[in-house]
Design a protein around this motif. Structure first.
Motif, PDB file in Angstrom:
ATOM      1  N   GLY A  92       0.990  -1.079  -0.061  1.00 13.59           N
ATOM      2  CA  GLY A  92      -0.138  -0.171   0.239  1.00 13.59           C
ATOM      3  C   GLY A  92       0.457   1.471   0.249  1.00 13.59           C
ATOM      4  N   VAL A  93       2.351   1.349   0.051  1.00 10.83           N
ATOM      5  CA  VAL A  93       2.816   1.896   0.292  1.00 10.83           C
ATOM      6  C   VAL A  93       4.173   2.494  -0.919  1.00 10.83           C
ATOM      7  CG1 VAL A  93       4.346   3.726   1.463  1.00 10.83           C
ATOM      8  CG2 VAL A  93       2.849   2.269   2.778  1.00 10.83           C
ATOM      9  N   HIS A  94       5.059   1.203  -0.768  1.00  9.80           N
ATOM     10  CA  HIS A  94       5.486   0.671  -1.833  1.00  9.80           C
ATOM     11  C   HIS A  94       4.627   0.236  -3.169  1.00  9.80           C
ATOM     12  CE1 HIS A  94       8.020   1.646   1.790  1.00  9.80           C
ATOM     13  NE2 HIS A  94       8.694   2.040   0.449  1.00  9.80           N
ATOM     14  N   LEU A  95       3.854  -0.638  -2.881  1.00  4.73           N
ATOM     15  CA  LEU A  95       3.256  -1.601  -3.616  1.00  4.73           C
ATOM     16  C   LEU A  95       2.074  -2.092  -3.436  1.00  4.73           C
ATOM     17  CD1 LEU A  95       5.872  -5.008  -4.175  1.00  4.73           C
ATOM     18  CD2 LEU A  95       5.649  -2.940  -6.306  1.00  4.73           C
ATOM     19  N   ALA A  96       1.401  -1.798  -4.341  1.00  6.10           N
ATOM     20  CA  ALA A  96      -0.187  -2.433  -4.248  1.00  6.10           C
ATOM     21  C   ALA A  96      -0.111  -4.080  -3.252  1.00  6.10           C
ATOM     22  CB  ALA A  96      -0.909  -2.045  -5.695  1.00  6.10           C
ATOM     23  N   GLY A  97      -0.738  -3.555  -2.521  1.00  2.32           N
ATOM     24  CA  GLY A  97      -1.582  -4.758  -1.645  1.00  2.32           C
ATOM     25  C   GLY A  97      -1.564  -5.760  -2.787  1.00  2.32           C
ATOM     26  N   SER A  98      -2.233  -5.688  -3.411  1.00  3.80           N
ATOM     27  CA  SER A  98      -2.732  -6.289  -4.426  1.00  3.80           C
ATOM     28  C   SER A  98      -2.072  -7.839  -5.661  1.00  3.80           C
ATOM     29  CB  SER A  98      -4.366  -6.142  -5.123  1.00  3.80           C
ATOM     30  OG  SER A  98      -4.586  -5.105  -6.214  1.00  3.80           O
ATOM     31  N   ALA A  99      -1.100  -7.102  -5.326  1.00  5.92           N
ATOM     32  CA  ALA A  99       0.357  -7.256  -6.251  1.00  5.92           C
ATOM     33  C   ALA A  99       0.948  -8.746  -6.244  1.00  5.92           C
ATOM     34  CB  ALA A  99       1.787  -6.333  -6.199  1.00  5.92           C
ATOM     35  N   ALA A 100       1.779  -9.333  -7.164  1.00  9.29           N
ATOM     36  CA  ALA A 100       1.905 -10.984  -7.199  1.00  9.29           C
ATOM     37  C   ALA A 100       2.888 -11.003  -6.050  1.00  9.29           C
ATOM     38  CB  ALA A 100       2.169 -11.028  -8.007  1.00  9.29           C
ATOM     39  N   PRO A 101       3.608 -11.823  -5.119  1.00 10.32           N
ATOM     40  CA  PRO A 101       4.611 -12.807  -4.218  1.00 10.32           C
ATOM     41  C   PRO A 101       6.017 -11.969  -5.002  1.00 10.32           C
ATOM     42  CG  PRO A 101       3.208 -14.650  -4.824  1.00 10.32           C
ATOM     43  CD  PRO A 101       2.597 -13.297  -5.410  1.00 10.32           C
ATOM     44  N   LEU A 131       2.794 -11.048   6.330  1.00 12.05           N
ATOM     45  CA  LEU A 131       2.434 -11.291   6.173  1.00 12.05           C
ATOM     46  C   LEU A 131       0.830 -11.235   6.713  1.00 12.05           C
ATOM     47  CD1 LEU A 131       3.612 -14.903   4.595  1.00 12.05           C
ATOM     48  CD2 LEU A 131       3.857 -12.467   3.625  1.00 12.05           C
ATOM     49  N   SER A 132      -0.441 -10.655   5.683  1.00 14.61           N
ATOM     50  CA  SER A 132      -1.145 -11.034   6.477  1.00 14.61           C
ATOM     51  C   SER A 132      -2.201 -12.253   6.992  1.00 14.61           C
ATOM     52  CB  SER A 132      -1.895 -10.452   4.877  1.00 14.61           C
ATOM     53  OG  SER A 132      -4.162 -10.538   5.149  1.00 14.61           O
ATOM     54  N   PRO A 133      -3.191 -12.561   7.550  1.00 18.52           N
ATOM     55  CA  PRO A 133      -3.879 -14.074   8.399  1.00 18.52           C
ATOM     56  C   PRO A 133      -4.421 -14.860   6.849  1.00 18.52           C
ATOM     57  CG  PRO A 133      -4.577 -12.934   9.269  1.00 18.52           C
ATOM     58  CD  PRO A 133      -3.617 -11.336   7.841  1.00 18.52           C
ATOM     59  N   ASP A 134      -4.912 -13.860   5.872  1.00 17.82           N
ATOM     60  CA  ASP A 134      -5.240 -14.392   5.164  1.00 17.82           C
ATOM     61  C   ASP A 134      -4.307 -14.828   3.026  1.00 17.82           C
ATOM     62  OD1 ASP A 134      -5.464 -11.923   3.725  1.00 17.82           O
ATOM     63  OD2 ASP A 134      -7.165 -12.014   2.901  1.00 17.82           O
ATOM     64  N   ILE A 135      -3.219 -14.848   3.381  1.00 18.25           N
ATOM     65  CA  ILE A 135      -2.219 -15.500   2.572  1.00 18.25           C
ATOM     66  C   ILE A 135      -2.427 -16.442   2.723  1.00 18.25           C
ATOM     67  CG2 ILE A 135       0.207 -15.371   1.859  1.00 18.25           C
ATOM     68  CD1 ILE A 135      -1.169 -12.704   1.217  1.00 18.25           C
ATOM     69  N   GLU A 136      -2.334 -17.587   1.048  1.00 22.37           N
ATOM     70  CA  GLU A 136      -2.297 -18.834   1.495  1.00 22.37           C
ATOM     71  C   GLU A 136      -1.025 -18.873   1.644  1.00 22.37           C
ATOM     72  OE1 GLU A 136      -4.840 -19.627  -1.339  1.00 22.37           O
ATOM     73  OE2 GLU A 136      -6.863 -19.829  -0.800  1.00 22.37           O
ATOM     74  N   THR A 137      -0.410 -20.821   1.262  1.00 23.29           N
ATOM     75  CA  THR A 137       0.159 -21.125   2.004  1.00 23.29           C
ATOM     76  C   THR A 137       1.241 -20.892   0.094  1.00 23.29           C
ATOM     77  OG1 THR A 137      -0.101 -22.459   3.363  1.00 23.29           O
ATOM     78  CG2 THR A 137       1.391 -23.272   2.029  1.00 23.29           C
ATOM     79  N   GLU A 138       0.673 -20.969  -0.491  1.00 21.52           N
ATOM     80  CA  GLU A 138       0.790 -20.772  -2.028  1.00 21.52           C
ATOM     81  C   GLU A 138       1.710 -19.705  -2.156  1.00 21.52           C
ATOM     82  OE1 GLU A 138      -0.581 -21.169  -6.791  1.00 21.52           O
ATOM     83  OE2 GLU A 138      -1.951 -20.768  -5.238  1.00 21.52           O
ATOM     84  N   TRP A 139       1.056 -18.725  -1.654  1.00 20.85           N
ATOM     85  CA  TRP A 139       1.370 -17.353  -2.101  1.00 20.85           C
ATOM     86  C   TRP A 139       2.671 -17.119  -1.265  1.00 20.85           C
ATOM     87  CZ3 TRP A 139       3.629 -13.289   0.259  1.00 20.85           C
ATOM     88  CH2 TRP A 139       3.319 -11.972  -0.877  1.00 20.85           C
ATOM     89  N   ALA A 140       3.082 -17.782  -0.055  1.00 13.57           N
ATOM     90  CA  ALA A 140       4.315 -17.638   0.673  1.00 13.57           C
ATOM     91  C   ALA A 140       5.328 -17.731   0.019  1.00 13.57           C
ATOM     92  CB  ALA A 140       3.726 -17.958   2.124  1.00 13.57           C
ATOM     93  N   ASN A 141       4.980 -19.914  -0.474  1.00 16.05           N
ATOM     94  CA  ASN A 141       6.453 -20.144  -1.823  1.00 16.05           C
ATOM     95  C   ASN A 141       6.454 -19.622  -2.830  1.00 16.05           C
ATOM     96  OD1 ASN A 141       5.971 -22.695   0.456  1.00 16.05           O
ATOM     97  ND2 ASN A 141       3.962 -23.884  -0.848  1.00 16.05           N
ATOM     98  N   ARG A 142       4.899 -19.056  -3.559  1.00 12.23           N
ATOM     99  CA  ARG A 142       5.806 -17.859  -4.678  1.00 12.23           C
ATOM    100  C   ARG A 142       6.758 -17.327  -4.082  1.00 12.23           C
ATOM    101  NH1 ARG A 142       0.387 -16.861  -7.353  1.00 12.23           N
ATOM    102  NH2 ARG A 142       2.134 -15.320  -8.467  1.00 12.23           N
ATOM    103  N   PHE A 143       6.357 -16.486  -2.892  1.00 13.01           N
ATOM    104  CA  PHE A 143       7.603 -14.694  -2.403  1.00 13.01           C
ATOM    105  C   PHE A 143       9.056 -15.655  -2.505  1.00 13.01           C
ATOM    106  CE2 PHE A 143       9.267 -12.857   1.101  1.00 13.01           C
ATOM    107  CZ  PHE A 143       9.007 -11.339   0.883  1.00 13.01           C
ATOM    108  N   ALA A 144       8.743 -17.287  -1.453  1.00  9.17           N
ATOM    109  CA  ALA A 144      10.352 -17.725  -1.278  1.00  9.17           C
ATOM    110  C   ALA A 144      10.891 -17.834  -2.383  1.00  9.17           C
ATOM    111  CB  ALA A 144      10.132 -18.955  -0.165  1.00  9.17           C
ATOM    112  N   SER A 145      10.336 -18.925  -3.224  1.00 13.34           N
ATOM    113  CA  SER A 145      11.107 -19.911  -4.883  1.00 13.34           C
ATOM    114  C   SER A 145      11.658 -18.223  -5.669  1.00 13.34           C
ATOM    115  CB  SER A 145       9.923 -19.888  -5.468  1.00 13.34           C
ATOM    116  OG  SER A 145       9.313 -20.684  -5.095  1.00 13.34           O
ATOM    117  N   GLU A 146      10.645 -17.094  -5.752  1.00 15.55           N
ATOM    118  CA  GLU A 146      11.794 -15.485  -6.157  1.00 15.55           C
ATOM    119  C   GLU A 146      12.336 -15.087  -5.266  1.00 15.55           C
ATOM    120  OE1 GLU A 146      11.343 -12.682  -9.216  1.00 15.55           O
ATOM    121  OE2 GLU A 146      11.029 -14.762  -9.097  1.00 15.55           O
TER     122      GLU A 146
END
Length: 281
Positions: A12-21, A52-67
């Protein structure tokens, strides 16, 4: 000697909250890598923390870590640790922090390039282009920039001590020029028409928008500055003189250049991403 560069990205400051992981991973790592580039140092490893937000799913977190792991391989800066926490409530802004560890470049005599060694008679130069880093939809250069690690090290290895000072441009070119002037205790004169601009942006945008993540550096007047390194253009935009402050030269008339750009301690209320002069930072 071990160096450290740390930076944050807030949803919400540096990137939109909806941005991809992948966007969050790239920006939080690349911002710290840009700090390392400013010293012409060699990245050695990074640690990353995420709230992370409590509604973030495991897949999102895994994509973040992979990147993050992919970025680490790209810059020879492996992800060596970190931490994940969960925010109290959905809607709280996610926060990401990266710390990049680095060492002085052995191929440049283990010398660091600082902000404090510009000398009268030096030329002021930049890499790349400036301004219009934010598109109307919130995307654009600010989330796709390439940290100038290779450009900085190549400059240092080829110019040696003739590369006298350097800084990366995150908060705005005018702001970073002020840092160089103050820390080197010199006067800097810039010719506005020489500043390369992105997407035909206005001079004020090129000076003040920020989020360019290019290099601003000074070289001895006798240095043989290449026209580009790794397809990134290098441009002389001014000179260093005795005195203090930063000045804009327009057809021989000089006027003080205000250090204008992103103010971390006085951030205005978040602006809509459709604002052509601002939004996510």
């Amino acid at each position: 000697m071990v160096l450290a560069g740390v930076d944050q990205v807030i949803a919400g400051v540096h990137l939109a909250g909806s941005a991809a992981p992948e966007r969050f991973a790239w920006k939080v790592a690349a911002r710290s890598l840009s700090d390392v580039a400013a010293m012409a140092a060699c990245p050695a490893g990074m640690v990353v923390a995420a709230a992370l937000s409590p509604d973030i799913e495991t897949e999102w977190a895994n994509r973040f870590a992979s990147e993050l792991q992919r970025i680490g391989s790209m810059f020879e800066c492996p992800l060596i640790g970190g931490d994940i926490a969960v925010l109290p409530a959905v809607g709280d802004s996610m926060v990401f922090s990266s710390t990049v560890l680095a060492t002085p470049d052995p191929e440049a005599g283990h010398r660091l390039v600082l902000r404090s060694e510009a000398r009268p008679g030096d030329l002021v130069c930049v890499s790349g282009e400036f301004g219009a880093s934010l598109d109307s939809d919130g995307g654009g250069h600010h989330q796709e920039f390439m940290p100038r690690i290779d450009v900085a090290r190549s400059l240092h290895r080829s110019l040696g001590n003739c590369l006298t000072s350097m800084i990366d441009v995150s908060d705005g070119l005018s702001s970073e020029l002020s840092h160089l002037s103050r820390e080197s205790k010199v006067r800097i004169v810039i010719e506005g028409e020489r500043i390369p601009r992105r997407h035909d942006s206005k001079l004020e945008q090129a000076l003040c928008d920020g989020e360019d993540y290019e290099l601003c550096f000074t070289v001895s007047a006798t240095a043989e500055l290449p026209a580009c390194i790794a397809e990134v253009p290098l441009t002389v935009i001014g000179r260093v003189e005795h005195g203090e402050g930063v000045f804009l030269d327009s057809s021989g008339d000089q006027a003080p250049l205000e250090a204008s750009g992103w103010e971390h301690q006085t951030r205005p209320a978040a602006r809509d991403s459709s604002d052509s002069e601002g939004g996510f930072r």
